[in-house]
Design an enzyme around this catalytic site. Structure first.
Site, PDB file in Angstrom:
ATOM      1  N   ASP A   1       6.007  50.311 -17.339  1.00 18.11           N
ATOM      2  CA  ASP A   1       7.032  49.633 -18.144  1.00 18.11           C
ATOM      3  C   ASP A   1       6.915  48.117 -18.069  1.00 18.11           C
ATOM      4  O   ASP A   1       7.916  47.408 -18.142  1.00 18.11           O
ATOM      5  CB  ASP A   1       8.453  50.080 -17.719  1.00 18.11           C
ATOM      6  CG  ASP A   1       8.579  51.584 -17.675  1.00 18.11           C
ATOM      7  OD1 ASP A   1       8.111  52.220 -18.624  1.00 18.11           O
ATOM      8  OD2 ASP A   1       9.123  52.119 -16.688  1.00 18.11           O
TER       9      ASP A   1
ATOM     10  N   LYS B   1       3.143  46.811 -21.712  1.00 16.35           N
ATOM     11  CA  LYS B   1       1.729  46.924 -22.138  1.00 16.35           C
ATOM     12  C   LYS B   1       1.608  47.156 -23.643  1.00 16.35           C
ATOM     13  O   LYS B   1       0.681  46.650 -24.266  1.00 16.35           O
ATOM     14  CB  LYS B   1       1.031  48.077 -21.389  1.00 16.35           C
ATOM     15  CG  LYS B   1       0.894  47.847 -19.910  1.00 16.35           C
ATOM     16  CD  LYS B   1       0.292  49.042 -19.214  1.00 16.35           C
ATOM     17  CE  LYS B   1       1.169  50.271 -19.241  1.00 16.35           C
ATOM     18  NZ  LYS B   1       2.407  50.175 -18.449  1.00 16.35           N
TER      19      LYS B   1
ATOM     20  N   GLY C   1       5.541  55.652 -22.506  1.00 19.98           N
ATOM     21  CA  GLY C   1       6.326  55.287 -23.681  1.00 19.98           C
ATOM     22  C   GLY C   1       6.052  53.837 -23.987  1.00 19.98           C
ATOM     23  O   GLY C   1       6.610  52.953 -23.358  1.00 19.98           O
ATOM     24  N   HIS C   2       5.135  53.590 -24.898  1.00 19.32           N
ATOM     25  CA  HIS C   2       4.750  52.212 -25.210  1.00 19.32           C
ATOM     26  C   HIS C   2       5.529  51.721 -26.425  1.00 19.32           C
ATOM     27  O   HIS C   2       5.386  52.246 -27.521  1.00 19.32           O
ATOM     28  CB  HIS C   2       3.237  52.119 -25.434  1.00 19.32           C
ATOM     29  CG  HIS C   2       2.465  52.387 -24.177  1.00 19.32           C
ATOM     30  ND1 HIS C   2       1.115  52.558 -24.127  1.00 19.32           N
ATOM     31  CD2 HIS C   2       2.894  52.485 -22.890  1.00 19.32           C
ATOM     32  CE1 HIS C   2       0.743  52.764 -22.868  1.00 19.32           C
ATOM     33  NE2 HIS C   2       1.810  52.727 -22.108  1.00 19.32           N
TER      34      HIS C   2
ATOM     35  N   GLN D   1       1.344  53.770 -17.568  1.00 20.46           N
ATOM     36  CA  GLN D   1       1.976  53.624 -16.257  1.00 20.46           C
ATOM     37  C   GLN D   1       1.507  52.311 -15.600  1.00 20.46           C
ATOM     38  O   GLN D   1       1.095  51.408 -16.296  1.00 20.46           O
ATOM     39  CB  GLN D   1       1.703  54.829 -15.346  1.00 20.46           C
ATOM     40  CG  GLN D   1       2.427  56.107 -15.775  1.00 20.46           C
ATOM     41  CD  GLN D   1       1.704  56.879 -16.857  1.00 20.46           C
ATOM     42  OE1 GLN D   1       0.513  57.086 -16.770  1.00 20.46           O
ATOM     43  NE2 GLN D   1       2.422  57.306 -17.877  1.00 20.46           N
TER      44      GLN D   1
END
Ligand code: IMP
Length: 446
Positions: A32, A35, A59-60, A242
């Site tokens: 988080d 990225k 979750g990007h 991650q």
């Protein structure tokens, strides 16, 4: 013999642009870090974007004007038309989730024809997800607090050599045989060990056969594809998911994810030889956060933590869980920098700290009366570690309109210098707001 390193034009990021200069972008904390935004900002300069590990636990988030995109499996580069976006062999793929993502993007007018799925990627099966939550429940207070996406059980089957790969899913006879064998063992585990309901073969087989049919156009053997791309001098952006502190080898084990998040994982998760990955960019959030359980020495379970959470919208983009927030942990960051050797860093969510009068950076841990600077392997030591802080003056001004790093207020530049010192890398980007264009960059060369 190795070809001599080619030198191209230096751009604003201080990295060599084009000319086959492949770049790896990865997180240096607990995920988080932002990225998605970095990948989005860089994608335009690359021909190909590839994911190498993790799965739908990621979750990007990318904010494009009024629109917010959250990508779980498809590389964030898909938001740039014409990019080849590869889901590499090191990723664990939940086909249902991938199809939902494809449909969701298409419904919003995004072209996904550049998507490629490695035939060597492992497939997340329904029993992986069920076992993920049953194993967590059995751990009780010691649970990892996983995302529940079946990631750990899928990687465990990969290592145990009983996993189902995309290539297996594509052949109904193979899928049938493998699923029959594996399901017999999994159902024993489900029923006898956990007292849960068994999983029906016919239902899973039918669902996965249908997923295979729909995913077929995207599936490729990515080894010759990558070789070809490298031979043609195409530039590849490798997108980490991650963060290094969640790496199965170097993270806060067992409170980690089940993949090799750090730089070493990029080669094995894509088939791009290590010596073809020319540069590493580490993504650092200006403070720390972690979602899920596990020791977190600089956690601020107080008003500071709350302020950071609210200003940084620190709620999981996959699970919606509130993230634990705290000061920047320089000991963890130095550890992450050691195993990744970033050439540059991107410092994200810097604007979140703009309201604080003073900021702290942990420079060492105190353990049994002694100061230590190396990140301990023992989670009990980490839980007992007391952070030793260096205090920095806050800048307390709105920096959201700043587009050049040297125009940041002096206090912000001092803080940034501390992050650079810990990571041993120069900041090439500083994010000053959620929007795509809210990035302060290096404007001068050198
Ligand atoms: P898993 O990857 O779902 O097995 O979860 C293992 C640990 O990694 C948990 O603490 C999760 O909260 C954490 N985790 C997994 N993916 C992410 C991510 O994308 N961002 C932050 N934490 C993550």
């Amino acid at each position: 013999m190795f070809a001599p390193r080619r030198v191209g034009r230096r751009d604003n990021y201080g990295m060599v642009k084009g000319m086959g200069e492949n770049l790896l972008v990865l997180g240096l904390q607990w995920g988080d870090e932002g990225k998605g935004k970095v990948i989005d900002a860089l994608s335009g300069d690359f021909d190909v974007v590839v994911r190498f590990q993790g799965g739908a636990n990621a979750g990007h988030t990318v904010q494009v004007k009024e629109e917010k995109f959250v990508l779980h499996l498809i590389p964030s580069g898909i938001l740039h038309p014409g990019k080849l976006c590869i889901v590499g062999n090191g990723v664990v793929v939940d086909p249902q989730c991938l199809l939902e993502e494809i449909d969701g993007l298409e419904a919003r007018g995004i072209d996904v024809s550049g998507l490629i799925l490695s035939d060597r990627a492992h497939v997340v099966m329904p029993y992986h997800k069920v076992l993920d939550s049953l194993r967590e429940a059995a751990l009780g207070k010691r649970k990892i607090a996983t995302t529940g996406r079946g990631i750990g059980p899928c990687y465990a089957d990969k290592a145990a050599r009983c996993g189902v790969r995309v290539v297996d899913m594509m052949r109904p006879a193979t899928l049938r045989r493998k699923l029959k064998e594996v399901l017999a063992a999994k159902n024993k585990e489900l029923v006898q060990l956990y007292g849960a309901e068994p999983i029906e073969f016919a239902e899973v087989f039918a669902a996965y056969e249908a997923y295979a049919e729909r995913l077929k156009p995207y599936v490729r053997d990515t080894v010759p594809l990558v070789r070809d791309l490298l031979e043609k001098g195409k530039s590849i952006l490798l997108e980490g998911a991650q963060g290094t502190m969640l790496d199965i080898n170097f993270g806060t084990y067992p409170y980690v994810t089940s993949s090799n998040v750090s730089a070493g994982g990029a080669a094995v998760g894509t088939g791009i030889p290590p010596n073809r990955i020319k540069r590493v960019m580490g993504v650092v959030k200006a403070y720390s956060s972690r979602v899920g359980a596990g020791p977190f020495p600089t956690e601020q379970d107080n008003d500071i933590g709350k302020t950071i959470r609210e200003r940084g919208h620190e709620y999981g983009s996959t699970t919606g869980r509130p993230r634990r927030c705290g000061w920047l942990d320089g000991v963890a960051l130095r550890h992450a920098a050691s195993v990744n050797a970033p050439d540059s860093i991107a410092v994200m969510l810097m604007d979140v700290l703009s309201v604080l009068a003073e900021l702290k950076v942990c420079v060492a841990y105190k353990l049994n009366g002694q100061e230590i600077e190396n990140f301990p392997a023992d989670p009990d030591h980490l839980a007992e570690a007391e952070p030793v802080y260096e205090t920095f003056e806050g800048w307390q001004t709105d920096i959201s309109g700043v587009r050049s790093i040297d125009k940041l207020p002096r206090a912000a530049r001092d803080y940034l210098a501390a992050v650079e010192e810990v990571t041993g890398a120069r900041a090439e980007m500083v994010s000053v707001g959620p929007e795509r264009e809210q990035i302060a960059r290096r404007t001068c060369d050198g």
